[in-house]
Design a protein around this motif. Sequence first.
Motif, short mmCIF file in Angstrom:
data_model
loop_
_atom_site.label_atom_id
_atom_site.label_comp_id
_atom_site.label_asym_id
_atom_site.label_seq_id
_atom_site.Cartn_x
_atom_site.Cartn_y
_atom_site.Cartn_z
N ALA A 137 0.82 -1.23 0.00
CA ALA A 137 0.00 0.00 0.00
C ALA A 137 0.85 1.27 0.00
CB ALA A 137 -0.92 -0.01 1.22
N GLN A 138 1.98 1.26 0.70
CA GLN A 138 2.81 2.48 0.82
C GLN A 138 3.45 2.83 -0.53
OE1 GLN A 138 4.07 5.46 1.65
NE2 GLN A 138 4.41 4.83 3.77
N GLY A 139 3.00 3.95 -1.11
CA GLY A 139 3.47 4.30 -2.46
C GLY A 139 4.44 5.45 -2.53
N PHE A 140 4.67 6.17 -1.40
CA PHE A 140 5.61 7.30 -1.36
C PHE A 140 5.28 8.32 -2.47
CE2 PHE A 140 7.84 3.71 0.51
CZ PHE A 140 8.39 4.26 1.66
N ASN A 141 4.01 8.75 -2.54
CA ASN A 141 3.64 9.58 -3.69
C ASN A 141 3.89 11.07 -3.49
OD1 ASN A 141 1.64 10.03 -1.91
ND2 ASN A 141 -0.07 9.60 -3.29
N THR A 142 4.48 11.47 -2.38
CA THR A 142 4.79 12.90 -2.19
C THR A 142 6.29 13.17 -2.32
OG1 THR A 142 2.97 12.95 -0.64
CG2 THR A 142 4.37 14.88 -0.68
N HIS A 143 7.08 12.37 -1.61
CA HIS A 143 8.53 12.62 -1.59
C HIS A 143 9.24 11.47 -2.33
CE1 HIS A 143 8.28 16.08 1.05
NE2 HIS A 143 7.38 15.41 1.76
N TYR A 144 9.41 11.65 -3.62
CA TYR A 144 10.02 10.59 -4.43
C TYR A 144 10.78 11.21 -5.60
CZ TYR A 144 6.68 11.65 -8.02
OH TYR A 144 6.00 12.31 -8.99
N THR A 145 11.69 10.47 -6.16
CA THR A 145 12.38 10.88 -7.40
C THR A 145 12.96 9.64 -8.07
OG1 THR A 145 13.05 13.13 -6.85
CG2 THR A 145 14.49 11.97 -8.30
N TYR A 146 12.83 9.55 -9.39
CA TYR A 146 13.65 8.61 -10.15
C TYR A 146 14.56 9.45 -11.02
CZ TYR A 146 15.36 4.73 -12.83
OH TYR A 146 16.20 3.79 -13.39
N LEU A 147 15.84 9.39 -10.73
CA LEU A 147 16.81 10.21 -11.45
C LEU A 147 17.75 9.29 -12.23
CD1 LEU A 147 18.00 13.01 -12.00
CD2 LEU A 147 19.27 12.83 -9.87
N LYS A 148 17.72 9.44 -13.55
CA LYS A 148 18.50 8.55 -14.43
C LYS A 148 19.53 9.38 -15.19
CE LYS A 148 17.84 5.43 -18.40
NZ LYS A 148 16.87 4.73 -19.23
N ILE A 149 20.79 9.02 -15.06
CA ILE A 149 21.86 9.70 -15.79
C ILE A 149 22.35 8.74 -16.89
CG2 ILE A 149 24.13 10.80 -15.63
CD1 ILE A 149 21.90 12.21 -14.01
N ARG A 150 22.38 9.25 -18.12
CA ARG A 150 22.72 8.41 -19.27
C ARG A 150 23.42 9.25 -20.33
NH1 ARG A 150 16.31 7.97 -20.91
NH2 ARG A 150 15.77 9.75 -19.66
N ASP A 151 23.96 8.58 -21.32
CA ASP A 151 24.74 9.30 -22.33
C ASP A 151 23.88 10.15 -23.24
OD1 ASP A 151 27.35 8.66 -21.65
OD2 ASP A 151 27.23 6.71 -22.61
N ARG A 152 22.61 9.74 -23.49
CA ARG A 152 21.66 10.54 -24.26
C ARG A 152 20.43 10.73 -23.41
NH1 ARG A 152 22.59 6.52 -28.00
NH2 ARG A 152 20.67 5.56 -27.31
#
Length: 338
Positions: free
Chosen positions: A219-234
């Motif tokens: 149930a816990q979805g962390f919908n307020t304090h979240y980030t997916y940060l992806k570093i890539r060549d393009r």
Amino acid sequence: MNNFQYSRATDVADALSQIAADASAKFIAGGTNLIDLMKYDVEQPSRLIDISHLPLAKVEETTDGGLRIGALVPNSDLAWHPLVTERYPLLSSAILAGASAQLRNMASTGGNLLQRTRCFYFYDVATPCNKRDPGSGCSAKDGINRINAILGTSDACIATHPSDMCVALAALDAKVHVAGPNGERAIAMADFHRLPGDTPQRDTNLDPKEIITAIELPAQGFNTHYTYLKIRDRLSYAFALVSVAAALKMDNGTIRDARLALGGVAHKPWRNPEAEAALNGQPPTHDTFARAADVVLHEAMGFGHNTFKIDLARRVIIRALTQAANGTPQSQSDKKIA
Ligand SMILES: Cc1cc2nc3c(=O)[nH]c(=O)nc-3n(C[C@H](O)[C@H](O)[C@H](O)COP(=O)(O)OP(=O)(O)OC[C@H]3O[C@@H](n4cnc5c(N)ncnc54)[C@H](O)[C@@H]3O)c2cc1C
Ligand code: SF4
């Protein structure tokens, strides 16, 4: 191209009996990874068992407030499903950071978990590779290893798992539901993918005779304090050099529950319980985040071309946690942590 048989499974029981009957058969869902591997001669299945018509394409709420995602839900449908965008936006962000719109339309949830490494030598059958040909050696250790792992490596293999979706699923404590000859079981996401050890040919703890039926989110979805940060060549259509899924439960300026998972750095989505413990009970400051990054990376090791990833990962962890703490998942914005 090698010859192969093709058959379509009518239901899960039929899929299981077909795979049990032929040790070198493979399931095919969206085909976006398996067909490439067959073209490169990395995989030579005797039969493709098409599971794409099985009734496993629903997203349903569970009785305890979580979500059950069928193994055949396309990545695009999952990323844009209203229950996911509203309650699990970390998962949406991670999926949308991957591949291209066309690929996400074809790619299935189950297939995403089982996609194979992008190590250059794994795809080049003219070179030694322990994952493709056990015992032949690892060309990446002294080769072009810019995209390879810095954590959890072994003498036998330094490959990474390439999925973005799985990094978010790891942070969210998902479970993988599977069915096999001995019935059904659930595997915690943390135990689903393996470290290479001396058996790099095995990516996961799924038995070859089992099928993934669903993913379950708590149930816990962390919908307020979240980030997916992806570093890539393009900026698009490229795999992660380093990615970080950060999710925080905040209470009056204190972190109460922290989740931190890394992609692009190991043979599996990388979580470190000590780093999460170092965040819990702390204020969301740069120093807190830097300490957590140090804990995650204290055993990191580079192999030449990929050594830059250690410093990169440290900076990505700090930035992702900053964005999550600020409640600004896409950027650091003008809010500042201390
Ligand atoms: C050019 C390109 C760029 C990409 N970029 C990214 C990216 O940036 N980030 C990212 O995360 N991914 C990326 N991908 C990978 C893509 O997400 C995967 O190829 C896709 O998710 C695989 O799903 P599929 O349904 O097509 O799997 P398939 O190719 O059909 O199958 C993959 C494997 O899973 C097995 N399988 C499939 N479903 C099941 C099941 N239910 N139970 C048991 N076994 C099963 C198959 O037997 C096969 O071994 C990219 C792919 C390409 C081609
Ligand atoms: S890192 Fe793994 S996949 Fe890459 S060449 Fe070495 S053994 Fe093969």
